[in-house]
Design an enzyme around this catalytic site. Structure first.
Site, PDB file in Angstrom:
ATOM      1  CE1 TYR A 168      71.836  24.804  29.056  1.00 48.86           C
ATOM      2  CE2 TYR A 168      69.742  23.987  29.562  1.00 48.86           C
ATOM      3  CZ  TYR A 168      70.754  24.346  29.909  1.00 48.86           C
ATOM      4  OH  TYR A 168      71.376  24.224  31.313  1.00 48.86           O
ATOM      5  CD  GLU A 175      78.870  26.728  27.351  1.00 50.90           C
ATOM      6  OE1 GLU A 175      79.189  25.893  27.836  1.00 50.90           O
ATOM      7  OE2 GLU A 175      77.908  27.450  27.274  1.00 50.90           O
TER       8      GLU A 175
HETATM    9  C1  LIG Z   1      85.412  22.622  36.027  1.00 48.27           C
HETATM   10  C2  LIG Z   1      85.072  22.476  34.508  1.00 48.27           C
HETATM   11  C3  LIG Z   1      83.692  22.106  34.528  1.00 48.27           C
HETATM   12  C4  LIG Z   1      83.147  21.767  33.104  1.00 48.27           C
HETATM   13  C5  LIG Z   1      81.837  21.102  33.236  1.00 48.27           C
HETATM   14  C6  LIG Z   1      81.533  20.599  31.889  1.00 48.27           C
HETATM   15  C7  LIG Z   1      79.971  20.171  31.567  1.00 48.27           C
HETATM   16  C8  LIG Z   1      79.226  21.135  30.995  1.00 48.27           C
HETATM   17  C9  LIG Z   1      77.800  20.446  30.414  1.00 48.27           C
HETATM   18  C10 LIG Z   1      77.046  21.649  30.875  1.00 48.27           C
HETATM   19  C11 LIG Z   1      76.726  22.366  29.625  1.00 48.27           C
HETATM   20  C12 LIG Z   1      76.118  23.769  29.929  1.00 48.27           C
HETATM   21  C13 LIG Z   1      76.063  24.595  28.843  1.00 48.27           C
HETATM   22  C14 LIG Z   1      75.463  26.175  29.221  1.00 48.27           C
HETATM   23  O1  LIG Z   1      76.399  26.801  29.671  1.00 48.27           O
HETATM   24  C15 LIG Z   1      75.073  26.469  27.995  1.00 48.27           C
HETATM   25  C16 LIG Z   1      73.768  27.556  28.185  1.00 48.27           C
HETATM   26  O2  LIG Z   1      73.539  28.129  28.950  1.00 48.27           O
HETATM   27  S1  LIG Z   1      73.201  28.020  26.821  1.00 48.27           S
HETATM   28  C17 LIG Z   1      71.903  29.325  27.286  1.00 48.27           C
HETATM   29  C18 LIG Z   1      70.471  28.390  27.670  1.00 48.27           C
HETATM   30  N1  LIG Z   1      70.633  27.961  28.851  1.00 48.27           N
HETATM   31  C19 LIG Z   1      69.482  27.884  29.859  1.00 48.27           C
HETATM   32  O3  LIG Z   1      68.391  27.892  29.257  1.00 48.27           O
HETATM   33  C20 LIG Z   1      69.431  27.527  31.189  1.00 48.27           C
HETATM   34  C21 LIG Z   1      70.019  28.350  32.142  1.00 48.27           C
HETATM   35  N2  LIG Z   1      69.922  27.776  33.135  1.00 48.27           N
HETATM   36  C22 LIG Z   1      69.032  27.478  34.195  1.00 48.27           C
HETATM   37  O4  LIG Z   1      67.950  27.705  33.803  1.00 48.27           O
HETATM   38  C23 LIG Z   1      69.468  26.974  35.449  1.00 48.27           C
HETATM   39  O5  LIG Z   1      70.821  27.311  35.743  1.00 48.27           O
HETATM   40  C24 LIG Z   1      69.278  25.742  35.818  1.00 48.27           C
HETATM   41  C25 LIG Z   1      69.834  25.297  37.086  1.00 48.27           C
HETATM   42  C26 LIG Z   1      69.606  24.587  34.555  1.00 48.27           C
HETATM   43  C27 LIG Z   1      67.598  25.298  35.750  1.00 48.27           C
HETATM   44  O6  LIG Z   1      66.921  26.376  36.597  1.00 48.27           O
HETATM   45  P1  LIG Z   1      65.829  25.994  37.856  1.00 48.27           P
HETATM   46  O7  LIG Z   1      65.756  24.268  38.042  1.00 48.27           O
HETATM   47  O8  LIG Z   1      66.084  26.823  38.732  1.00 48.27           O
HETATM   48  O9  LIG Z   1      64.695  25.954  36.905  1.00 48.27           O
HETATM   49  P2  LIG Z   1      63.406  27.017  37.156  1.00 48.27           P
HETATM   50  O10 LIG Z   1      63.958  28.311  36.618  1.00 48.27           O
HETATM   51  O11 LIG Z   1      62.258  26.403  36.693  1.00 48.27           O
HETATM   52  O12 LIG Z   1      63.431  27.309  38.776  1.00 48.27           O
HETATM   53  C28 LIG Z   1      62.986  26.596  39.460  1.00 48.27           C
HETATM   54  C29 LIG Z   1      62.647  26.731  40.799  1.00 48.27           C
HETATM   55  O13 LIG Z   1      63.314  27.596  41.654  1.00 48.27           O
HETATM   56  C30 LIG Z   1      62.956  28.943  41.669  1.00 48.27           C
HETATM   57  N3  LIG Z   1      64.258  29.853  41.454  1.00 48.27           N
HETATM   58  C31 LIG Z   1      65.499  29.460  40.851  1.00 48.27           C
HETATM   59  N4  LIG Z   1      66.297  30.317  40.710  1.00 48.27           N
HETATM   60  C32 LIG Z   1      65.785  31.271  41.452  1.00 48.27           C
HETATM   61  C33 LIG Z   1      66.127  32.817  41.631  1.00 48.27           C
HETATM   62  N5  LIG Z   1      67.270  33.138  41.127  1.00 48.27           N
HETATM   63  N6  LIG Z   1      65.170  33.442  42.114  1.00 48.27           N
HETATM   64  C34 LIG Z   1      64.128  33.008  42.425  1.00 48.27           C
HETATM   65  N7  LIG Z   1      63.537  31.988  42.516  1.00 48.27           N
HETATM   66  C35 LIG Z   1      64.463  31.064  41.569  1.00 48.27           C
HETATM   67  C36 LIG Z   1      62.036  28.982  40.647  1.00 48.27           C
HETATM   68  O14 LIG Z   1      61.243  30.299  40.820  1.00 48.27           O
HETATM   69  C37 LIG Z   1      61.315  27.841  40.684  1.00 48.27           C
HETATM   70  O15 LIG Z   1      60.474  27.836  41.663  1.00 48.27           O
HETATM   71  P3  LIG Z   1      59.244  26.990  41.574  1.00 48.27           P
HETATM   72  O16 LIG Z   1      59.408  25.499  41.550  1.00 48.27           O
HETATM   73  O17 LIG Z   1      58.466  27.269  43.080  1.00 48.27           O
HETATM   74  O18 LIG Z   1      58.436  27.480  40.886  1.00 48.27           O
END
Ligand SMILES: CCCCCCCCCCCCC[C@@H](O)CC(=O)SCCNC(=O)CCNC(=O)[C@H](O)C(C)(C)COP(=O)(O)OP(=O)(O)OC[C@H]1O[C@@H](n2cnc3c(N)ncnc32)[C@H](O)[C@@H]1OP(=O)(O)O
Length: 246
Positions: A168, A175
């Site tokens: 992250y 970015e």
């Molecule tokens: C218009 C201009 C806008 C400019 C805005 C500028 C502001 C920017 C600030 C933000 C910076 C972000 C930078 C970023 O891009 C950098 C990176 O990504 S670097 C790489 C590292 N990143 C990561 O590791 C995060 C990746 N992203 C995510 O994980 C998700 O998008 C997030 C929403 C952040 C978190 O995900 P979530 O809350 O879903 O967590 P979980 O994975 O633990 O899931 C929770 C429960 O939901 C179920 N789930 C979720 N998605 C799915 C799916 N696709 N299919 C099936 N199930 C899904 C998951 O299983 C969990 O279920 P349960 O609770 O029952 O276990």
């Protein structure tokens, strides 16, 4: 341990109480769709990762890499907009806001920075966020797929909730450095900007907008990071997170 079941409101999800906490149980249609979606996304990001490795092995440089993989990147990152819809309709238990910030910042980087400002496409910072996104998404989508199939290997679960600790900040650094590299070109060309006088009587300066975007990482990124740390504690250490009902 489930104690009661009730209709989840026609979105393919059924609410179930587990240890007094609401947990959504997906219907067959929603599960099938999510499996398809996550398999497609895992495959897409794998193709992108393989293309990047092949490019680097064949050319021995990162120059031209973005250009060679941009179609795949644009397609799969834009497709991720569906994730906001998944949250909005309730088939995925994640906040629309958290997902919206994550997805919109990525779409913004792809289309309004990397695609629009060709001069920065060969920056090392572009490769940094591309590599970070690719590793993250292969891990994340394969985690969701195996989880839905109820056959989740521990190392994928471990990777999903540990890699982000380093990835992250690394992705954010890539970015921010890319936007920073874009600033001189944006200033010089006045792209996406609207100067007065014009028929709408509105002025917009993309250069200052980008500076605001960079500053907006300061309050927004920690929220995403702490959200992931909470998810990590919940999933890896079984901590109960007290959530407000929607
Ligand atoms: C218009 C201009 C806008 C400019 C805005 C500028 C502001 C920017 C600030 C933000 C910076 C972000 C930078 C970023 O891009 C950098 C990176 O990504 S670097 C790489 C590292 N990143 C990561 O590791 C995060 C990746 N992203 C995510 O994980 C998700 O998008 C997030 C929403 C952040 C978190 O995900 P979530 O809350 O879903 O967590 P979980 O994975 O633990 O899931 C929770 C429960 O939901 C179920 N789930 C979720 N998605 C799915 C799916 N696709 N299919 C099936 N199930 C899904 C998951 O299983 C969990 O279920 P349960 O609770 O029952 O276990």
């Amino acid at each position: 341990m489930a104690s009661s079941e009730e209709d989840g409101g026609g979105n393919g999800a059924v609410e179930e109480k587990e240890n007094g906490k609401k947990k959504k149980k997906l219907g067959a249609l929603a599960t099938t769709w999510l499996i398809f979606y996550n398999v497609a996304m895992t495959a897409g990001w794998l193709v992108l990762g393989i293309a990047m490795v092949r490019f680097y092995i064949q050319k021995g440089t990162h120059r031209g890499l973005f250009r060679s993989v941009q179609k795949t990147l644009k397609f799969f990152q834009t497709f991720a907009l569906l994730e906001v819809i998944h949250c909005a309709v309730g088939i995925v238990r994640t906040s629309v806001l958290v997902t919206g910030v994550q997805v919109s910042s990525r779409i913004f980087m792809v289309w309004f920075i990397a695609h629009s400002i060709k001069q920065i496409q060969n920056e090392e910072s572009v490769i940094l966020f591309l590599v970070v996104w690719t590793v993250t998404e292969i891990t994340r989508y394969s985690f969701y797929t195996f989880n839905l199939l109820n056959h989740l290997p521990y190392f994928i679960k471990w990777a999903r909730y540990n890699f982000f600790i380093i990835l992250y900040p690394a992705g954010v650094a890539g970015e921010l450095l890319t936007i920073y590299a874009a600033l001189p070109y944006v200033k010089k060309t006045g792209m996406f900007s609207l100067r007065l006088p014009n028929k709408y009587n509105v002025s917009f300066d993309y250069y200052y907008f980008l500076i605001i975007v960079m500053f907006s990482y300061v309050p927004l990124f920690p929220q995403l990071y702490f959200h992931m740390l909470r998810q990590r504690r919940r999933v890896l250490h079984g901590e109960v997170i007290v959530e407000k009902d929607d």
